[in-house]
Write a protein that holds these residues in place. Sequence first.
Motif, short mmCIF file in Angstrom:
data_model
loop_
_atom_site.label_atom_id
_atom_site.label_comp_id
_atom_site.label_asym_id
_atom_site.label_seq_id
_atom_site.Cartn_x
_atom_site.Cartn_y
_atom_site.Cartn_z
N GLY A 92 8.58 8.75 7.17
CA GLY A 92 9.34 8.13 6.10
C GLY A 92 10.84 8.26 6.32
N THR A 93 11.59 7.27 5.87
CA THR A 93 13.06 7.33 6.02
C THR A 93 13.75 6.79 4.78
N ALA A 130 10.22 6.69 -5.16
CA ALA A 130 9.63 6.39 -3.85
C ALA A 130 9.14 7.63 -3.13
N ALA A 131 9.60 8.82 -3.53
CA ALA A 131 9.32 10.06 -2.78
C ALA A 131 7.84 10.29 -2.48
N PRO A 132 6.94 10.16 -3.46
CA PRO A 132 5.53 10.43 -3.14
C PRO A 132 4.98 9.53 -2.04
N GLU A 176 8.80 15.43 6.49
CA GLU A 176 8.08 14.15 6.35
C GLU A 176 9.04 12.96 6.26
N VAL A 177 10.21 13.19 5.66
CA VAL A 177 11.16 12.10 5.42
C VAL A 177 12.52 12.47 5.97
N ARG A 178 13.13 11.56 6.72
CA ARG A 178 14.51 11.74 7.19
C ARG A 178 15.44 10.90 6.31
N GLY A 201 0.77 -1.23 0.00
CA GLY A 201 0.00 0.00 0.00
C GLY A 201 0.80 1.28 0.00
N THR A 202 2.07 1.21 0.40
CA THR A 202 2.91 2.41 0.46
C THR A 202 4.37 1.99 0.62
N ILE A 203 5.24 2.96 0.79
CA ILE A 203 6.64 2.71 1.18
C ILE A 203 6.95 3.66 2.33
#
Length: 269
Positions: free
Chosen positions: A144-145, A134-136, A185-187, A91-93
């Motif tokens: 997110g990481t 993968a960004a979206p 949102e992402v590290r 469903g996601t990453i």
Amino acid sequence: MSIIGPHVDLQIDGNAALVVASSSGLGKASAKALAREGANVVINGRNEDRLEEARKEVEEVATNEVVAQQGDLTDTDDITELVNTTVEEFGTIDHLVTSAGGPPSGEFLETTDEDWEHAYELLVMSVVRLAREAAPHLKEGDGGTIVTITSRTVKEAKENLVLSNSVRMGVVGLEKTLSKEFAPEVRSNTLLPGSHETSRIENLIESAIERGDYENYEEGLEDWAGNPLGRIGDPMELGDTVAFLSSPKSGYINGAALPIEGGSTESNL
């Protein structure tokens, strides 16, 4: 040896992780650590038989699902398929872990344009394309990481490794940039491993024994250690670090380049 045991809740149970170049070595150790902590994991490799063996090994410690997706990291279509498969399955990453085998050794005047182009495609462009695809999905949540596995050679150039010394620097620059552009949102962080007891090191030591360079495997391990701790690394030590950096427990670590090499490099930073 493990720095994070299964009794510690890293709060990634049920998350979705894509770990590339994970049919062996440090990538496989990373997949095992994430799977053991409850993440659903997609693993990847070029060789179908070796990938299937890795899937079974990761499943032995997994508490959720493990999916194997064959693919070449220098093939843009394969990278798109890796990301699509992860999203279709889970469903996601939530977590992206990038890695790749080292480029051939050699001195500068021994390398060709083709050597440089292939090393750049494998080590840098694979990360560029994976992060872009993968960004979206990584940005959908707030946890997110991205963890990029490179090499200690970005801090201290090693003899006869001009391609690794030079090209891997691009991955560190990219990771640092993403740590700013994709936050909060992402590290994004990177690991700089030294010698670990992977199948590659095992094969090199066994070949050296056959040549008469070492009397036995233990002597070869001691020679490869070369750090203040006096031992070679266990791949799961790096894998556990990947799991930690992918978890909320490391929530204030972003844009870091962390050596995992027993203190072998001479640089202060």
